[in-house]
Structures are given as structure tokens and as C-alpha cells.
Write an enzyme that holds these catalytic residues in place. Structure first.
Site, PDB file in Angstrom:
ATOM      1  N   LYS A   1      -4.136 -27.144   9.351  1.00 47.30           N
ATOM      2  CA  LYS A   1      -5.256 -28.102   9.341  1.00 47.30           C
ATOM      3  C   LYS A   1      -5.290 -28.889  10.651  1.00 47.30           C
ATOM      4  O   LYS A   1      -6.341 -29.157  11.208  1.00 47.30           O
ATOM      5  CB  LYS A   1      -5.071 -29.073   8.168  1.00 47.30           C
ATOM      6  CG  LYS A   1      -6.296 -29.280   7.327  1.00 47.30           C
ATOM      7  CD  LYS A   1      -5.988 -30.064   6.064  1.00 47.30           C
ATOM      8  CE  LYS A   1      -6.394 -29.280   4.832  1.00 47.30           C
ATOM      9  NZ  LYS A   1      -6.143 -29.990   3.594  1.00 47.30           N
TER      10      LYS A   1
ATOM     11  N   LYS B   1      -8.588 -28.514  12.844  1.00 49.32           N
ATOM     12  CA  LYS B   1      -9.483 -29.675  12.944  1.00 49.32           C
ATOM     13  C   LYS B   1      -9.387 -30.360  14.301  1.00 49.32           C
ATOM     14  O   LYS B   1     -10.099 -31.328  14.565  1.00 49.32           O
ATOM     15  CB  LYS B   1      -9.168 -30.676  11.832  1.00 49.32           C
ATOM     16  CG  LYS B   1      -9.259 -30.036  10.436  1.00 49.32           C
ATOM     17  CD  LYS B   1      -9.955 -30.911   9.452  1.00 49.32           C
ATOM     18  CE  LYS B   1     -10.030 -30.247   8.092  1.00 49.32           C
ATOM     19  NZ  LYS B   1     -11.099 -30.768   7.266  1.00 49.32           N
TER      20      LYS B   1
ATOM     21  N   ASN C   1     -14.107 -37.384  -4.922  1.00 51.49           N
ATOM     22  CA  ASN C   1     -12.694 -37.041  -4.799  1.00 51.49           C
ATOM     23  C   ASN C   1     -11.879 -38.190  -5.341  1.00 51.49           C
ATOM     24  O   ASN C   1     -12.347 -39.322  -5.354  1.00 51.49           O
ATOM     25  CB  ASN C   1     -12.321 -36.885  -3.317  1.00 51.49           C
ATOM     26  CG  ASN C   1     -12.554 -35.492  -2.813  1.00 51.49           C
ATOM     27  OD1 ASN C   1     -13.069 -34.638  -3.515  1.00 51.49           O
ATOM     28  ND2 ASN C   1     -12.163 -35.267  -1.582  1.00 51.49           N
TER      29      ASN C   1
ATOM     30  N   ASP D   1     -15.808 -32.539  -0.154  1.00 48.94           N
ATOM     31  CA  ASP D   1     -16.107 -31.406   0.731  1.00 48.94           C
ATOM     32  C   ASP D   1     -17.437 -30.738   0.406  1.00 48.94           C
ATOM     33  O   ASP D   1     -17.965 -29.976   1.210  1.00 48.94           O
ATOM     34  CB  ASP D   1     -14.977 -30.371   0.643  1.00 48.94           C
ATOM     35  CG  ASP D   1     -13.720 -30.881   1.328  1.00 48.94           C
ATOM     36  OD1 ASP D   1     -13.813 -31.257   2.513  1.00 48.94           O
ATOM     37  OD2 ASP D   1     -12.662 -30.934   0.674  1.00 48.94           O
TER      38      ASP D   1
ATOM     39  N   PHE E   1      -5.294 -36.815   7.576  1.00 53.28           N
ATOM     40  CA  PHE E   1      -4.366 -36.675   6.460  1.00 53.28           C
ATOM     41  C   PHE E   1      -4.604 -35.302   5.848  1.00 53.28           C
ATOM     42  O   PHE E   1      -5.728 -34.785   5.893  1.00 53.28           O
ATOM     43  CB  PHE E   1      -4.616 -37.755   5.399  1.00 53.28           C
ATOM     44  CG  PHE E   1      -3.934 -39.059   5.698  1.00 53.28           C
ATOM     45  CD1 PHE E   1      -4.353 -39.860   6.741  1.00 53.28           C
ATOM     46  CD2 PHE E   1      -2.853 -39.483   4.920  1.00 53.28           C
ATOM     47  CE1 PHE E   1      -3.725 -41.072   7.020  1.00 53.28           C
ATOM     48  CE2 PHE E   1      -2.219 -40.680   5.186  1.00 53.28           C
ATOM     49  CZ  PHE E   1      -2.646 -41.483   6.231  1.00 53.28           C
TER      50      PHE E   1
ATOM     51  N   LYS F   1     -33.135 -38.820 -13.540  1.00 55.98           N
ATOM     52  CA  LYS F   1     -31.939 -38.415 -14.288  1.00 55.98           C
ATOM     53  C   LYS F   1     -32.147 -37.046 -14.930  1.00 55.98           C
ATOM     54  O   LYS F   1     -33.177 -36.809 -15.583  1.00 55.98           O
ATOM     55  CB  LYS F   1     -31.664 -39.480 -15.363  1.00 55.98           C
ATOM     56  CG  LYS F   1     -30.387 -39.290 -16.115  1.00 55.98           C
ATOM     57  CD  LYS F   1     -30.213 -40.451 -17.108  1.00 55.98           C
ATOM     58  CE  LYS F   1     -29.015 -40.202 -17.984  1.00 55.98           C
ATOM     59  NZ  LYS F   1     -28.899 -41.234 -19.024  1.00 55.98           N
TER      60      LYS F   1
HETATM   61  O1  PMT Z   1      -6.719 -43.670  -1.315  1.00 52.13           O
HETATM   62  P1  PMT Z   1      -5.388 -43.502  -2.011  1.00 52.13           P
HETATM   63  O2  PMT Z   1      -5.507 -43.587  -3.506  1.00 52.13           O
HETATM   64  O3  PMT Z   1      -4.346 -44.418  -1.454  1.00 52.13           O
HETATM   65  O4  PMT Z   1      -4.892 -42.019  -1.710  1.00 52.13           O
HETATM   66  C1  PMT Z   1      -4.536 -41.659  -0.415  1.00 52.13           C
HETATM   67  C2  PMT Z   1      -4.963 -40.221  -0.074  1.00 52.13           C
HETATM   68  C3  PMT Z   1      -4.159 -39.244  -0.907  1.00 52.13           C
HETATM   69  C4  PMT Z   1      -6.456 -40.025  -0.332  1.00 52.13           C
HETATM   70  C5  PMT Z   1      -4.670 -40.059   1.452  1.00 52.13           C
HETATM   71  O5  PMT Z   1      -3.306 -40.223   1.687  1.00 52.13           O
HETATM   72  C6  PMT Z   1      -5.120 -38.697   1.949  1.00 52.13           C
HETATM   73  O6  PMT Z   1      -4.427 -37.703   1.846  1.00 52.13           O
HETATM   74  N1  PMT Z   1      -6.342 -38.645   2.539  1.00 52.13           N
HETATM   75  C7  PMT Z   1      -7.007 -37.402   2.948  1.00 52.13           C
HETATM   76  C8  PMT Z   1      -7.666 -36.746   1.765  1.00 52.13           C
HETATM   77  C9  PMT Z   1      -8.406 -35.465   2.169  1.00 52.13           C
HETATM   78  O7  PMT Z   1      -9.590 -35.438   2.171  1.00 52.13           O
HETATM   79  O8  PMT Z   1      -7.593 -34.522   2.553  1.00 52.13           O
HETATM   80  P2  PMT Z   1      -8.122 -33.050   3.086  1.00 52.13           P
HETATM   81  O9  PMT Z   1      -6.870 -32.292   3.275  1.00 52.13           O
HETATM   82  O10 PMT Z   1      -9.148 -32.528   2.141  1.00 52.13           O
HETATM   83  O11 PMT Z   1      -8.826 -33.363   4.468  1.00 52.13           O
HETATM   84  C10 PMT Z   1      -8.163 -33.284   5.707  1.00 52.13           C
HETATM   85  C11 PMT Z   1      -8.711 -34.334   6.660  1.00 52.13           C
HETATM   86  O12 PMT Z   1     -10.105 -34.092   6.882  1.00 52.13           O
HETATM   87  C12 PMT Z   1      -8.599 -35.751   6.150  1.00 52.13           C
HETATM   88  O13 PMT Z   1      -8.180 -36.584   7.213  1.00 52.13           O
HETATM   89  C13 PMT Z   1     -10.018 -36.089   5.701  1.00 52.13           C
HETATM   90  O14 PMT Z   1     -10.280 -37.494   5.855  1.00 52.13           O
HETATM   91  C14 PMT Z   1     -10.870 -35.259   6.657  1.00 52.13           C
HETATM   92  N2  PMT Z   1     -12.162 -34.840   6.118  1.00 52.13           N
HETATM   93  C15 PMT Z   1     -12.239 -34.176   4.943  1.00 52.13           C
HETATM   94  C16 PMT Z   1     -13.469 -33.771   4.468  1.00 52.13           C
HETATM   95  C17 PMT Z   1     -14.626 -34.039   5.217  1.00 52.13           C
HETATM   96  N3  PMT Z   1     -15.806 -33.669   4.803  1.00 52.13           N
HETATM   97  N4  PMT Z   1     -14.508 -34.679   6.397  1.00 52.13           N
HETATM   98  C18 PMT Z   1     -13.305 -35.067   6.867  1.00 52.13           C
HETATM   99  O15 PMT Z   1     -13.215 -35.659   7.944  1.00 52.13           O
END
Ligand code: PMT
Length: 392
Positions: free
Chosen positions: A331, A335, A204, A274, A317, A284
């Protein structure tokens, strides 16, 4: 972060005095106003005129130039910073000696004092200097550095003044509220990598800037912070309790759960992938092979924590493409998080890689939309909300 803060900067006679111009500029960039007091010895290393230009205000030095300056200057300041601090000023301070403007101001000052020692390593190791430093730190004086390295005399050792960014960080920490003291916090940051073979991975976008800014803010506020980070080019903030580097979402999950017990707050700023390939090839994959890859979901770390019966305060986030606050709200509920920080990663200046972010902090019954700001400021705003939630 230092907006409206008045810093009284004492400069003493060490070769590191030449760094004062840079130090003043950084403090001013962060919003502080800086007034300089020079000792006579420091004028051998840097001129009052340079410091007057850098600070934009009068430079003080003589005890009797302005009769009440030793009281007025310290009365108006929020913090006193002595950088560089020679063995001489450290000795005077520790023993209550006031024989010039700077040492007099130090004694009349009632706020936080930060000192950045700088001297030859043999002087620094001298038990007299060490005893004086112990005495000062026992009285709540904050010491930053010195660092190890090549000294002005050409010798190697501990005695170099701390880097300017370390000193400004110490100033910010000294002026921060300590509302998270004794709190244990896990912060995640950066991306994860899910490997197809030993060479290729899917990932990502995430630089780690947002997560690292949150970790730094928690440290400043007195928390015990564990940072768990995917691959990032950033330097970990100083003062972490532990720093774990991980690559895959599975490893991130493992590191989070290993450290979860007795944790008060988890902040998931990371962008874990994800999906990961169902199978990782051990060698490879040849480029002539026709490729079709099957993916499986990675563990949803935040959702797993959200389901726990006894869980820490949980902040996630939501990286959305567009103003999809509705998705971010959903979300939060899905979550099981207490707070979701919405950011639109398609908006210029917001989201991945950049130093700024435009966030909306979503709680169950409250939403706080914020303007575009630095990630440090955004982290401060997030931790204000977290702190308020903890105090409820
Ligand atoms: O790192 P930077 O360049 O400063 O950028 C910051 C950012 C944009 C990455 C940050 O601000 C941000 O938005 N982080 C969350 C990114 C994300 O995965 O968003 P999501 O909407 O897909 O996931 C929602 C939440 O689930 C997030 O808190 C994520 O950490 C969590 N998650 C997601 C996938 C996963 N497999 N497990 C998780 O716990």
C-alpha cells in the site's frame, strides 16, 4: 505522556481549589509525580490532608518549615503549575514579590510555568490584573483559561478556572518538544458516509480517536494543524488552526486539496469509504422495493497526493484484517506514501473505536513494530518518525 515528569503544583486561595484533587489524579494517571505547595488562603477551600492523599507525598506550605524548601522544591521540578491562580499570586509573580513559600519557589524556578487564573470576572477584567497577565505571558509564562460561565458568586462572566483536562493538556504541551514548530500539517480522521438516499448511507468503522490523537500531538509539538474529520462524536482538540467537518469521501478530498498548498505534512488517519452508490436517490427508497445497488469507487485521496510532483511528506494508515504487513508495505508503494502505519483492526485492543492501538510504522527502509499502547502514545511515536524524516 508525563512519565517521569515532576510537577510542582501551587494551589492558591480560590474556590476552584477544590478541583485540585481531580487535577492531581489526572496528572498522576499520565505518569507525572506531583508535589503540592499550598498558600495559607487555599486551606480555606481544601485541606492539606486531601492533597497529601491525592499526591501521595508531603504537602508544603510554610516558608520556614523546611529552611531550604523554596530552593530545593523548584530545583527538582520539571514544570510549575499554579491552579487556581488568584489575582494575588498573579500580581506577586508579575512584580517579583516573594513573601511566602509558593511565591518564593516561583521566583527560584527556571523551567516552564503554567498558570490557570480563577477569579470574579470584574477582578479578571481589571486593567491591573490584565497588565500583570500580559507581563507574565510576555516572559513566556503559559496561561490556560479562564473560561466563561457561572462563577462561584453566582455572576456570569470570564473567570472560571479552565477545566481539568484543559489544564493537563496545557501541561503536556508545555513539556512537549517543539520540533514541528512552523510546520503546516493536515490530519484526517473519522469515517465518511456515502448516501444511498437522504436517510441511508454506507460507511466505514472509525471513531476518529486515532486521527484526533495525531492532531493533538502535532499541536503540542508546535505545528499549525488543520483537522479534516468525517462524522465523529469527539471534541476537536484545542489549538487547531482550522477544523473542517465533512461527510463524504468526495468532500474530504475537496477539503484536503483546498488546504494542500504550503502544507508540509499530510497524515491520513481517516477511514474514507472506498465505494459510494452510483446514484443517490433524492427521496427515501421504499422498503418494498427490490433493491440492487451499483457502487463506484470514491476518490483515493492519498494516492492522488502521492502522485503530485511537489508534495508534502505523506503518511497513510493501513487498516488490515490480520497480520498482513505485506499488504501494508504494498500500500505504501502503490499509494506513493512516505510512511504507512499498519494496524490490525481484528486484534483485540487495536484499530477501530478503542483507546489503544498496536501499530507498525513502515518506512521505505525501516520498520518499527510497537507494542499495544494508547492512541496518544502511538501518535507520539508516529510523529517522532515523521520528525526524523523531516530532519533528514
Ligand atoms: O478512528 P479510530 O476508531 O480511532 O480507528 C482508527 C483507524 C483504524 C481508522 C485508523 O488507525 C486507520 O487505520 N485508518 C485508515 C483506515 C483506512 O481507510 O485504511 P485503508 O487501508 O483502507 O486505506 C489506506 C490509506 O488510504 C489510509 O490512509 C486512508 O486514509 C487512505 N484512503 C482510503 C480510501 C480513500 N478513498 N482515500 C484514502 O485516502
Amino acid at each position: 505522556m508525563l512519565k517521569n515528569k515532576k510537577i510542582l503544583l501551587g494551589i492558591t486561595g480560590g474556590v476552584a481549589a477544590y478541583k485540585a484533587v481531580d487535577l492531581i489524579r489526572r496528572l498522576k494517571d499520565d505518569g507525572a509525580s506531583v508535589t503540592v505547595i499550598m498558600t495559607d488562603a487555599s486551606k480555606n477551600f481544601i485541606t492539606p490532608l486531601s492533597l497529601q492523599i491525592a499526591s501521595g507525598s508531603k504537602v508544603y506550605s510554610g516558608l520556614f518549615e523546611d529552611p531550604m524548601s523554596h530552593i530545593e522544591l523548584s530545583r527538582d521540578a520539571d514544570l510549575m503549575l499554579i491552579a487556581p491562580a488568584t489575582a494575588n499570586i498573579i500580581g506577586k509573580f508579575a512584580n517579583g514579590i516573594a513573601d511566602d513559600l509558593l511565591s518564593t519557589c516561583i521566583l527560584s524556578f527556571r523551567g516552564k510555568v503554567v498558570i490557570a487564573p480563577s477569579m470574579n470576572w470584574r477582578m479578571y477584567e481589571n486593567p491591573m490584573v490584565q497588565g500583570n497577565l500580559k507581563r507574565l505571558t510576555a516572559h513566556g509564562i503559559l496561561q490556560v483559561g479562564p473560561d466563561k460561565g457561572t462563577l462561584a458568586c453566582g455572576e456570569e462572566g470570564v473567570g472560571r478556572m479552565a477545566e481539568v483536562n484543559e489544564i493537563t493538556e496545557a501541561v503536556k504541551s508545555a513539556l512537549s518538544k517543539k520540533d514541528l514548530s512552523k510546520k503546516k500539517v493536515i490530519v484526517t480522521g473519522g469515517p465518511t458516509r456515502e448516501y444511498l438516499d437522504p436517510v441511508r448511507f454506507i460507511s466505514n468503522r472509525s471513531s476518529g480517536k486515532m486521527g484526533y490523537a495525531v492532531a493533538g500531538e502535532c499541536i503540542r509539538r508546535g505545528a499549525e494543524v488543520i483537522l479534516i474529520s468525517g462524522p465523529s462524536a469527539l471534541q476537536a482538540p484545542k489549538g487547531l488552526k482550522a477544523f473542517f467537518k465533512v461527510e463524504t469521501a468526495g468532500e474530504m478530498r475537496e477539503a484536503v486539496f483546498k488546504n494542500l498548498s504550503k502544507t508540509d505534512i499530510v497524515i491520513m488517519a481517516a477511514a474514507p469509504a472506498d465505494f459510494s452508490p452510483e446514484k443517490k436517490e433524492n427521496i427515501k427508497i421504499g422498503k418494498s422495493e427490490k433493491l440492487s445497488i451499483k457502487f463506484k469507487n470514491t476518490p483515493d485521496i492519498i494516492a492522488e497526493i502521492g502522485k503530485l510532483k511537489r508534495r508534502p511528506l505523506l503518511v497513510g494508515f493501513a487498516a488490515e484484517t490480520g497480520k498482513r504487513l505485506d499488504r501494508a508495505r504494498a500500500k505504501r508503494t502503490r499509494k506513493g506514501a512516505d510512511i504507512i502505519v499498519f494496524n490490525d483492526v481484528t486484534e483485540a485492543g487495536s484499530g477501530f473505536d478503542v483507546d489503544t492501538n498496536k501499530i507498525t510504522i513502515i518506512e521505505k527502509n525501516k520498520e518499527t513494530p510497537l507494542p499495544m499502547m494508547t492512541k496518544y502514545k502511538a501518535a507520539e511515536a508516529i510523529m517522532d518518525v515523521v520528525s526524523e524524516c523531516l530532519s533528514k
